[in-house]
Design a protein around this motif. Structure first.
Motif, short mmCIF file in Angstrom:
data_model
loop_
_atom_site.label_atom_id
_atom_site.label_comp_id
_atom_site.label_asym_id
_atom_site.label_seq_id
_atom_site.Cartn_x
_atom_site.Cartn_y
_atom_site.Cartn_z
N ALA A 54 -2.74 -4.31 -7.87
CA ALA A 54 -3.33 -4.29 -6.53
C ALA A 54 -2.28 -4.62 -5.49
O ALA A 54 -1.22 -5.18 -5.79
N VAL A 55 -2.58 -4.25 -4.26
CA VAL A 55 -1.71 -4.59 -3.14
C VAL A 55 -1.57 -6.11 -3.05
O VAL A 55 -2.53 -6.86 -3.27
N ASN A 56 -0.34 -6.55 -2.77
CA ASN A 56 0.02 -7.97 -2.62
C ASN A 56 0.19 -8.69 -3.95
O ASN A 56 0.51 -9.88 -3.96
N GLU A 57 0.00 -8.00 -5.07
CA GLU A 57 0.37 -8.59 -6.36
C GLU A 57 1.87 -8.40 -6.57
O GLU A 57 2.50 -7.56 -5.94
N TYR A 58 2.42 -9.19 -7.49
CA TYR A 58 3.87 -9.17 -7.71
C TYR A 58 4.22 -8.50 -9.03
O TYR A 58 3.53 -8.68 -10.04
N LEU A 59 5.32 -7.75 -9.01
CA LEU A 59 5.97 -7.25 -10.22
C LEU A 59 7.21 -8.10 -10.45
O LEU A 59 8.04 -8.26 -9.55
N GLN A 88 0.83 -1.20 0.00
CA GLN A 88 0.00 0.00 0.00
C GLN A 88 0.86 1.25 0.00
O GLN A 88 0.50 2.28 -0.58
N GLN A 89 2.02 1.17 0.64
CA GLN A 89 2.94 2.31 0.65
C GLN A 89 3.41 2.64 -0.76
O GLN A 89 3.53 3.82 -1.12
N ASP A 90 3.68 1.62 -1.58
CA ASP A 90 4.07 1.85 -2.98
C ASP A 90 2.96 2.60 -3.73
O ASP A 90 3.23 3.57 -4.45
N LEU A 122 1.00 8.08 -6.02
CA LEU A 122 -0.05 9.07 -6.28
C LEU A 122 0.35 10.47 -5.85
O LEU A 122 -0.44 11.41 -5.98
N THR A 123 1.55 10.63 -5.32
CA THR A 123 2.03 11.94 -4.87
C THR A 123 3.14 12.44 -5.79
O THR A 123 3.73 11.67 -6.56
N ASN A 124 3.39 13.72 -5.69
CA ASN A 124 4.45 14.35 -6.48
C ASN A 124 5.36 15.16 -5.56
O ASN A 124 4.90 15.72 -4.57
N THR A 125 6.62 15.24 -5.92
CA THR A 125 7.49 16.24 -5.31
C THR A 125 7.46 17.47 -6.20
O THR A 125 7.40 17.36 -7.43
N LEU A 126 7.44 18.65 -5.60
CA LEU A 126 7.28 19.89 -6.35
C LEU A 126 8.61 20.58 -6.54
O LEU A 126 9.46 20.62 -5.65
#
Length: 346
Positions: free
Chosen positions: A256-261, A62-64, A69-73
């Motif tokens: 989704a959370v807990n899926e693998y890349l 979930q942290q990933d 979804l955030t950006n550094t400005l």
């Protein structure tokens, strides 16, 4: 000790190759470490035996997803002072501290609202940046000024833009040289009876003894091509120094959370873990040549100095021989042992 398995044994082998302890090798131990590290760097980046194609898997958290979804400005400011590059004018009359307007000689290139920088002058009055909220003719309505400014002081439009830098990345382990791809997201392991691939196998491949698989293979290639064109793979960016794998996808919906890349990449071998690296035939010769070059560099400054017994140091000869050996070994390594380029011919 004939077969080195540690860095210490490897350095001792290289020194013996150069004649130690029969003759002194005039090189400091720190220099010796540097040349061995330099050899390992070249070996790990270019030699096929110094790297390994690996598949790394990462379980999405979930942290990933939240971070993606955030950006550094970052705020960028336009450069340039010429009128052709950025709006520039001059004060048409002096202004006082706490004043709320300035008059310019020409405000044509200034927008209706914005921010300007009033330069410092020789009075001296300090430079300041002020926001204006209206423009009537050549008069700008500003916030209260902090300083006095004399007539003729340069006024420059300050142009900035805020940029958001996406955080949809994964930190990568050490020694990753390159990332080739992320294995495609697909449902090939979950076929149902209405899937075209299921129907092909059901109707065309029920008897391998009498049915050719050529048509089936060509059909599967066609399906793969359609999948690549219509769906494609997730674009990625990776830099070896940044150690971040950026994945350009919809993190909220594509995974989704807990899926693998599953990530396909090349990883440099760690000689402390895989000790056979220290006994690599090419690496031993290359490191020895680098140490020999360092030895020659150390002796060059004593060129022509006569020692007791009439012996003269000849560091230049050692250095030139090492340069030739290094060039030959690097050419041999790149042509013989490097992984071939992955491209299509035809």
């Amino acid at each position: 000790m004939a077969t080195p398995t540690t860095k210490t044994e490897f350095k001792a082998w290289c020194k013996r190759k150069l004649g130690y302890p029969v003759i002194d090798i005039n090189i400091d131990n720190d220099q010796l470490d540097d040349r061995v590290d330099e050899a390992l760097e070249f070996y790990g980046k270019f030699m096929g035996s110094g790297m390994q194609r690996v598949y790394l898997k990462h379980k999405v958290t979930q942290q990933d997803k939240d971070r993606s979804l955030t950006n550094t400005l970052e705020t960028a400011t336009a450069t340039g002072t010429a009128a052709s590059e950025i709006g520039t004018s001059f004060l048409d009359g002096a202004v006082s501290a706490a004043g709320t307007s300035i008059q310019l000689t020409d405000a044509t290139s200034f927008p209706k609202i914005g921010t300007v920088t009033i330069a410092a002058d020789a009075t001296p009055n300090a430079e300041e940046t002020v926001t204006y909220t209206a423009k009537v003719g050549n008069i700008l309505t500003t916030a209260a000024l902090a300083n006095n400014h004399i007539s003729g002081t340069a006024v420059t439009l300050k142009v900035t833009a805020d940029w958001g830098i996406g955080q949809g990345y994964l930190p990568m382990p050490d020694n990753i040289l390159s990332v080739l791809r992320i294995l495609p997201f697909s449902d090939r392991g979950n076929l149902n009876m209405f899937d075209i691939r299921y129907q092909l196998r059901l109707n065309d491949l029920y008897d391998f003894s009498s049915i050719s698989v050529i048509h089936y293979q060509m059909t599967m290639w066609q399906l793969d091509l359609l999948d690549m064109l219509l769906v494609g793979e997730k674009p990625i960016q990776f830099n070896i120094h940044q150690k971040r794998l950026y994945i350009n996808m919809d993190w909220a919906n594509d995974i989704a959370v807990n899926e693998y890349l599953i990530i396909e990449c090349f990883r440099k071998l760690d000689p402390d873990q895989y000790t056979e690296v220290w006994n690599d035939f090419w690496l031993k010769r290359y490191a020895t040549a680098l140490i020999k070059r360092q030895w020659g560099e150390n002796l060059i400054k004593f060129q022509g100095v006569t020692l007791l017994g009439g012996v003269q140091m000849n560091g230049e000869t050692i250095y030139n021989e090492a340069i030739r050996e290094i060039g030959e070994l690097e050419e041999q390594g790149r042509l013989t042992y490097e992984e071939p380029l992955m491209f299509d011919i035809g």
